[in-house]
Design a protein around this motif. Structure first.
Motif, short mmCIF file in Angstrom:
data_model
loop_
_atom_site.label_atom_id
_atom_site.label_comp_id
_atom_site.label_asym_id
_atom_site.label_seq_id
_atom_site.Cartn_x
_atom_site.Cartn_y
_atom_site.Cartn_z
N GLY A 9 0.81 -1.21 0.00
CA GLY A 9 0.00 0.00 0.00
C GLY A 9 0.85 1.26 0.00
N GLU A 10 0.18 2.40 -0.02
CA GLU A 10 0.88 3.67 -0.05
C GLU A 10 1.70 3.89 1.22
N ALA A 11 2.80 4.62 1.08
CA ALA A 11 3.67 4.89 2.22
C ALA A 11 2.90 5.54 3.35
N GLY A 12 3.01 4.98 4.54
CA GLY A 12 2.31 5.49 5.70
C GLY A 12 0.93 4.89 5.91
N ALA A 13 0.47 4.11 4.93
CA ALA A 13 -0.85 3.48 5.05
C ALA A 13 -0.80 2.02 4.61
N GLU A 14 0.32 1.37 4.88
CA GLU A 14 0.50 -0.02 4.45
C GLU A 14 -0.41 -0.98 5.22
N LYS A 15 -0.75 -2.05 4.57
CA LYS A 15 -1.54 -3.12 5.18
C LYS A 15 -0.70 -4.40 5.20
N GLY A 72 -3.65 -6.55 12.60
CA GLY A 72 -3.58 -5.13 12.33
C GLY A 72 -2.37 -4.73 11.52
N ASP A 73 -1.23 -5.39 11.81
CA ASP A 73 0.02 -5.08 11.11
C ASP A 73 1.04 -6.17 11.41
N ILE A 74 2.16 -6.11 10.73
CA ILE A 74 3.27 -7.03 11.00
C ILE A 74 4.17 -6.37 12.04
N SER A 75 3.82 -6.55 13.29
CA SER A 75 4.53 -5.88 14.38
C SER A 75 4.16 -6.55 15.70
N GLY A 76 4.90 -6.17 16.76
CA GLY A 76 4.56 -6.60 18.11
C GLY A 76 4.37 -8.09 18.28
N ASP A 77 3.26 -8.49 18.89
CA ASP A 77 3.00 -9.90 19.19
C ASP A 77 2.87 -10.76 17.94
N VAL A 78 2.54 -10.15 16.81
CA VAL A 78 2.44 -10.92 15.56
C VAL A 78 3.79 -11.56 15.22
N LEU A 79 4.89 -10.95 15.67
CA LEU A 79 6.23 -11.45 15.38
C LEU A 79 6.69 -12.54 16.34
N SER A 80 5.92 -12.81 17.38
CA SER A 80 6.28 -13.87 18.33
C SER A 80 6.08 -15.23 17.70
N ASP A 81 6.64 -16.26 18.30
CA ASP A 81 6.44 -17.62 17.79
C ASP A 81 4.96 -17.97 17.73
N PRO A 130 8.57 -4.58 5.28
CA PRO A 130 7.75 -5.69 5.76
C PRO A 130 7.47 -5.71 7.25
N VAL A 131 8.03 -4.78 8.02
CA VAL A 131 7.83 -4.74 9.46
C VAL A 131 7.42 -3.32 9.86
N ALA A 132 6.45 -3.22 10.76
CA ALA A 132 6.00 -1.92 11.27
C ALA A 132 6.41 -1.78 12.73
N GLY A 133 6.30 -0.58 13.25
CA GLY A 133 6.56 -0.36 14.67
C GLY A 133 7.98 -0.65 15.09
N VAL A 134 8.94 -0.31 14.23
CA VAL A 134 10.35 -0.58 14.54
C VAL A 134 10.83 0.40 15.60
N GLY A 135 11.23 -0.13 16.76
CA GLY A 135 11.70 0.73 17.83
C GLY A 135 13.10 1.23 17.61
N ASP A 150 12.46 -4.78 16.49
CA ASP A 150 13.78 -4.19 16.28
C ASP A 150 14.47 -4.89 15.11
N ILE A 151 15.19 -4.10 14.33
CA ILE A 151 15.90 -4.61 13.16
C ILE A 151 17.40 -4.50 13.39
#
Length: 280
Positions: free
Chosen positions: A7-13, A31-40, A66-71, A237-238
């Motif tokens: 999707g467009e920058a800033g509005a990715e799905k 909701g996004d590829i971030s946080g708990d979604v990245l857990s096992d 491909p990842v959101a919410g990067v700290g 984190d990346i």
């Protein structure tokens, strides 16, 4: 499993690839590829889905990071012995650690901006990985359990800003668009050995870098354990792990990027990127 954002920058799905390589929309599931979604647990839930039941992503949609919410985005310097040699530097006795601003993160095929005043814009194909489980004081043996997956990164660098403007490298590493990542986040179960991945990069169709993660001085497991002694690594984190030889500053004479140049790069199993250089 290959996860993505579109999707467009800033509005990715969020999305994922199906077995045929088609992009499927995950926005009705997470909701996004971030946080708990990245857990096992989170990844297992996505793995249990039948991609055929998910809507197709519209044809021609932009692919985002491909990842959101990067700290934080942590980078490792001089992590290939042959690259250290071309830079005229010694292999460091411990990993060289620096940061890239998270505002530099962009999609794998977004244009790369040449900063105002830039004369030494350079390329670096790198293996990056994403943390999936909080890591603090972890051992090397348990380190990979904290990795959600792997992806391709171009650690774009402005060498004059990096080495001639005083202070730390971050100034030459953090301009907008200096961290194209993706196209996919490839979960760790699909990467049998992160230290055995061929990698390449070309500029205007001319091969510049050809190497393998096998020649990394400090491997992924070591880096997770090492970094977790100095800072807590959080989900999302990346860490990008350094580059093989063939960068522009190492050539004789040095070669740098100009507006209109096209950089293409890839890592086996992790996909490819393409960036055109534009004026900031």
């Amino acid at each position: 499993m290959k996860l993505l954002r579109w999707g467009e920058a800033g509005a990715e799905k969020p999305g994922m690839l199906d077995e045929a390589g088609a992009m499927r929309d995950l926005s009705s599931v997470v909701g996004d590829i971030s946080g708990d979604v990245l857990s096992d647990k989170g990844l297992a839930a996505l793995r249990a889905l039948d991609p055929a039941t998910l809507p197709m992503v519209p044809e021609g949609a932009r692919i985002g990071a491909p990842v959101a919410g990067v700290g934080k985005m942590i980078a490792i310097g001089l992590n290939y012995a042959d690259h250290a040699a071309e830079a005229g530097m010694q292999v460091p006795p411990e990993p060289v650690v620096f940061m890239k601003a998270t505002s530099s993160i962009c999609g794998p095929n977004d244009a790369t901006e040449k900063p105002r005043g830039s004369e030494k814009l350079d390329w670096e194909v790198e293996l990056a990985f994403v943390i999936g489980k909080r890591a603090k004081y972890v051992t090397k043996d348990e380190a990979l359990e904290h990795v959600a997956g792997y992806m391709l990164c171009n650690d774009v660098s402005e060498r004059g800003f990096q080495t001639e403007r005083s202070g730390q490298w971050v100034k030459g590493k953090s301009h907008d668009t200096f961290a194209p990542i993706g196209p996919w986040l490839v979960t760790r179960d699909e990467v049998a050995d992160p230290q055995a991945l061929p990698m390449w990069l070309s500029v205007n169709g001319q091969g510049m870098q050809k190497g393998s993660t096998a020649t990394m001085v400090y491997g992924v497991a070591y880096l997770v354990s090492y970094l977790s002694q100095f800072m807590t690594l959080e989900p999302g984190d990346i860490i990008t792990t350094g580059t093989p030889p063939g960068v522009g500053m190492g050539m004789k004479p040095p070669r740098f990027l100009n507006v209109g140049d096209v950089v293409e790069l890839g890592i086996e199993g992790l996909g490819a990127q393409r960036q055109e250089i534009v004026a900031a």
